[in-house]
Design a protein around this motif. Structure first.
Motif, PDB file in Angstrom:
ATOM      1  N   ILE A  51     106.333   8.335  83.927  1.00  0.00           N
ATOM      2  CA  ILE A  51     104.916   8.567  83.617  1.00  0.00           C
ATOM      3  C   ILE A  51     104.758   9.005  82.165  1.00  0.00           C
ATOM      4  N   ILE A  52     105.592   9.966  81.727  1.00  0.00           N
ATOM      5  CA  ILE A  52     105.508  10.439  80.335  1.00  0.00           C
ATOM      6  C   ILE A  52     105.762   9.281  79.377  1.00  0.00           C
ATOM      7  N   TRP A  53     106.789   8.506  79.657  1.00  0.00           N
ATOM      8  CA  TRP A  53     107.119   7.380  78.775  1.00  0.00           C
ATOM      9  C   TRP A  53     105.990   6.357  78.730  1.00  0.00           C
ATOM     10  N   LEU A  54     105.460   5.972  79.899  1.00  0.00           N
ATOM     11  CA  LEU A  54     104.406   4.949  79.940  1.00  0.00           C
ATOM     12  C   LEU A  54     103.121   5.414  79.262  1.00  0.00           C
ATOM     13  N   VAL A  55     102.802   6.692  79.380  1.00  0.00           N
ATOM     14  CA  VAL A  55     101.575   7.211  78.778  1.00  0.00           C
ATOM     15  C   VAL A  55     101.715   7.376  77.264  1.00  0.00           C
ATOM     16  N   LYS A  56     102.881   7.816  76.806  1.00  0.00           N
ATOM     17  CA  LYS A  56     103.059   8.170  75.390  1.00  0.00           C
ATOM     18  C   LYS A  56     103.780   7.126  74.542  1.00  0.00           C
ATOM     19  N   ARG A  57     104.305   6.057  75.136  1.00  0.00           N
ATOM     20  CA  ARG A  57     105.116   5.113  74.361  1.00  0.00           C
ATOM     21  C   ARG A  57     104.347   4.394  73.257  1.00  0.00           C
ATOM     22  N   ASP A  58     103.055   4.181  73.449  1.00  0.00           N
ATOM     23  CA  ASP A  58     102.261   3.510  72.412  1.00  0.00           C
ATOM     24  C   ASP A  58     101.901   4.448  71.260  1.00  0.00           C
ATOM     25  N   ASP A  59     101.996   5.762  71.503  1.00  0.00           N
ATOM     26  CA  ASP A  59     101.647   6.747  70.480  1.00  0.00           C
ATOM     27  C   ASP A  59     102.785   6.998  69.494  1.00  0.00           C
ATOM     28  N   SER A  60     104.023   6.757  69.940  1.00  0.00           N
ATOM     29  CA  SER A  60     105.163   7.132  69.094  1.00  0.00           C
ATOM     30  C   SER A  60     106.352   6.226  69.355  1.00  0.00           C
ATOM     31  N   ARG A  61     106.914   5.710  68.296  1.00  0.00           N
ATOM     32  CA  ARG A  61     108.133   4.891  68.417  1.00  0.00           C
ATOM     33  C   ARG A  61     109.290   5.747  68.927  1.00  0.00           C
ATOM     34  N   PHE A  62     109.355   7.009  68.500  1.00  0.00           N
ATOM     35  CA  PHE A  62     110.417   7.912  68.940  1.00  0.00           C
ATOM     36  C   PHE A  62     110.368   8.129  70.450  1.00  0.00           C
ATOM     37  N   ILE A  63     109.189   8.362  70.995  1.00  0.00           N
ATOM     38  CA  ILE A  63     109.043   8.554  72.442  1.00  0.00           C
ATOM     39  C   ILE A  63     109.367   7.258  73.172  1.00  0.00           C
ATOM     40  N   ASP A  64     108.968   6.124  72.620  1.00  0.00           N
ATOM     41  CA  ASP A  64     109.265   4.830  73.237  1.00  0.00           C
ATOM     42  C   ASP A  64     110.773   4.608  73.330  1.00  0.00           C
ATOM     43  N   VAL A  65     111.488   4.847  72.231  1.00  0.00           N
ATOM     44  CA  VAL A  65     112.938   4.647  72.220  1.00  0.00           C
ATOM     45  C   VAL A  65     113.622   5.654  73.153  1.00  0.00           C
ATOM     46  N   THR A  66     113.163   6.903  73.156  1.00  0.00           N
ATOM     47  CA  THR A  66     113.741   7.915  74.041  1.00  0.00           C
ATOM     48  C   THR A  66     113.526   7.545  75.499  1.00  0.00           C
ATOM     49  N   GLY A  67     112.339   7.065  75.838  1.00  0.00           N
ATOM     50  CA  GLY A  67     112.058   6.643  77.213  1.00  0.00           C
ATOM     51  C   GLY A  67     112.940   5.478  77.637  1.00  0.00           C
ATOM     52  N   LYS A  68     113.109   4.506  76.749  1.00  0.00           N
ATOM     53  CA  LYS A  68     113.983   3.366  77.055  1.00  0.00           C
ATOM     54  C   LYS A  68     115.429   3.825  77.227  1.00  0.00           C
ATOM     55  N   ASN A  69     115.867   4.730  76.344  1.00  0.00           N
ATOM     56  CA  ASN A  69     117.224   5.256  76.469  1.00  0.00           C
ATOM     57  C   ASN A  69     117.415   5.987  77.793  1.00  0.00           C
ATOM     58  N   TYR A  70     116.403   6.747  78.214  1.00  0.00           N
ATOM     59  CA  TYR A  70     116.501   7.466  79.482  1.00  0.00           C
ATOM     60  C   TYR A  70     116.596   6.492  80.659  1.00  0.00           C
ATOM     61  N   ILE A  71     115.744   5.476  80.664  1.00  0.00           N
ATOM     62  CA  ILE A  71     115.759   4.496  81.754  1.00  0.00           C
ATOM     63  C   ILE A  71     117.103   3.765  81.773  1.00  0.00           C
ATOM     64  N   ASN A  72     117.608   3.381  80.597  1.00  0.00           N
ATOM     65  CA  ASN A  72     118.935   2.749  80.518  1.00  0.00           C
ATOM     66  C   ASN A  72     120.006   3.674  81.084  1.00  0.00           C
ATOM     67  N   PHE A  73     119.931   4.948  80.736  1.00  0.00           N
ATOM     68  CA  PHE A  73     120.880   5.960  81.190  1.00  0.00           C
ATOM     69  C   PHE A  73     120.862   6.077  82.717  1.00  0.00           C
ATOM     70  N   ILE A  74     119.680   6.212  83.296  1.00  0.00           N
ATOM     71  CA  ILE A  74     119.562   6.387  84.746  1.00  0.00           C
ATOM     72  C   ILE A  74     120.013   5.130  85.484  1.00  0.00           C
ATOM     73  N   LEU A  75     119.585   3.964  85.035  1.00  0.00           N
ATOM     74  CA  LEU A  75     120.008   2.722  85.690  1.00  0.00           C
ATOM     75  C   LEU A  75     121.519   2.538  85.607  1.00  0.00           C
ATOM     76  N   SER A  76     122.084   2.816  84.444  1.00  0.00           N
ATOM     77  CA  SER A  76     123.532   2.657  84.262  1.00  0.00           C
ATOM     78  C   SER A  76     124.317   3.584  85.179  1.00  0.00           C
ATOM     79  N   TYR A  77     123.934   4.842  85.206  1.00  0.00           N
ATOM     80  CA  TYR A  77     124.681   5.801  86.027  1.00  0.00           C
ATOM     81  C   TYR A  77     124.410   5.622  87.515  1.00  0.00           C
TER      82      TYR A  77
END
Length: 121
Positions: free
Chosen positions: A41-67
Motif C-alpha cells: 500500500i505504501i509503495w503503490l500510494v507513494k511510488r509516483d511521488d518519489s523515485r527513491f520510494i519507487d525503487v525501495t518498494g520494488k527492492n522490497y517486493i523482489n526481496f520478499i518474492l525471492s526469499y
C-alpha cells in the motif's frame, strides 16, 4: 570536448528528503506486521511521488518474492532432511537483511538484499 561524469554518480539526482526516507523505512518496518499488504500500500500510494520510494518498494517486493521462493525450496528439501539446516538459515538471513534494509533506507541508500532476484526493475 567535455568528459562525461559517469563515475560514482548516484541513481538519484538529489539526496532523498526526510519524508522519502521515512516512507522507505516504513515499507520495511511495516513488513514485520504484514508481510505484503502495508508495504505494498505504501509503495503503490507513494511510488509516483518519489523515485527513491519507487525503487525501495520494488527492492522490497523482489526481496520478499525471492526469499519466499528460497523458503519453498527449503521446505521441499526438508523431505530430504537438508532443509532442516537451510530453513533456519533463511529465516535468520531474512531478519538480518530486514534490519540492514531499514538502516540503508534511513540513510537514503538503495539496497537490494543478497540472494534477491530482480523481478521488478
Amino acid at each position: 570536448m567535455e568528459a562525461s561524469n559517469t563515475t560514482t554518480e548516484s541513481v538519484y539526482p538529489l539526496k532523498p528528503s526526510d519524508d522519502e526516507r521515512l516512507m522507505a523505512v516504513l515499507i520495511y518496518v511495516t513488513s514485520f506486521f504484514t508481510t505484503i499488504i502495508l508495504p505494498l500500500i505504501i509503495w503503490l500510494v507513494k511510488r509516483d511521488d518519489s523515485r527513491f520510494i519507487d525503487v525501495t518498494g520494488k527492492n522490497y517486493i523482489n526481496f520478499i518474492l525471492s526469499y519466499t521462493i528460497w523458503s519453498a525450496i527449503g521446505l521441499l528439501l526438508v523431505l530430504v532432511l537438508v532443509g532442516l539446516i537451510i530453513l533456519p538459515i533463511i529465516s535468520l538471513l531474512v531478519f538480518i537483511f530486514h534490519i540492514v534494509a531499514i538502516v540503508k533506507a534511513y540513510h537514503g541508500e538503495d539496497y537490494l538484499p543478497p540472494l534477491s532476484i530482480r523481478f521488478f526493475s
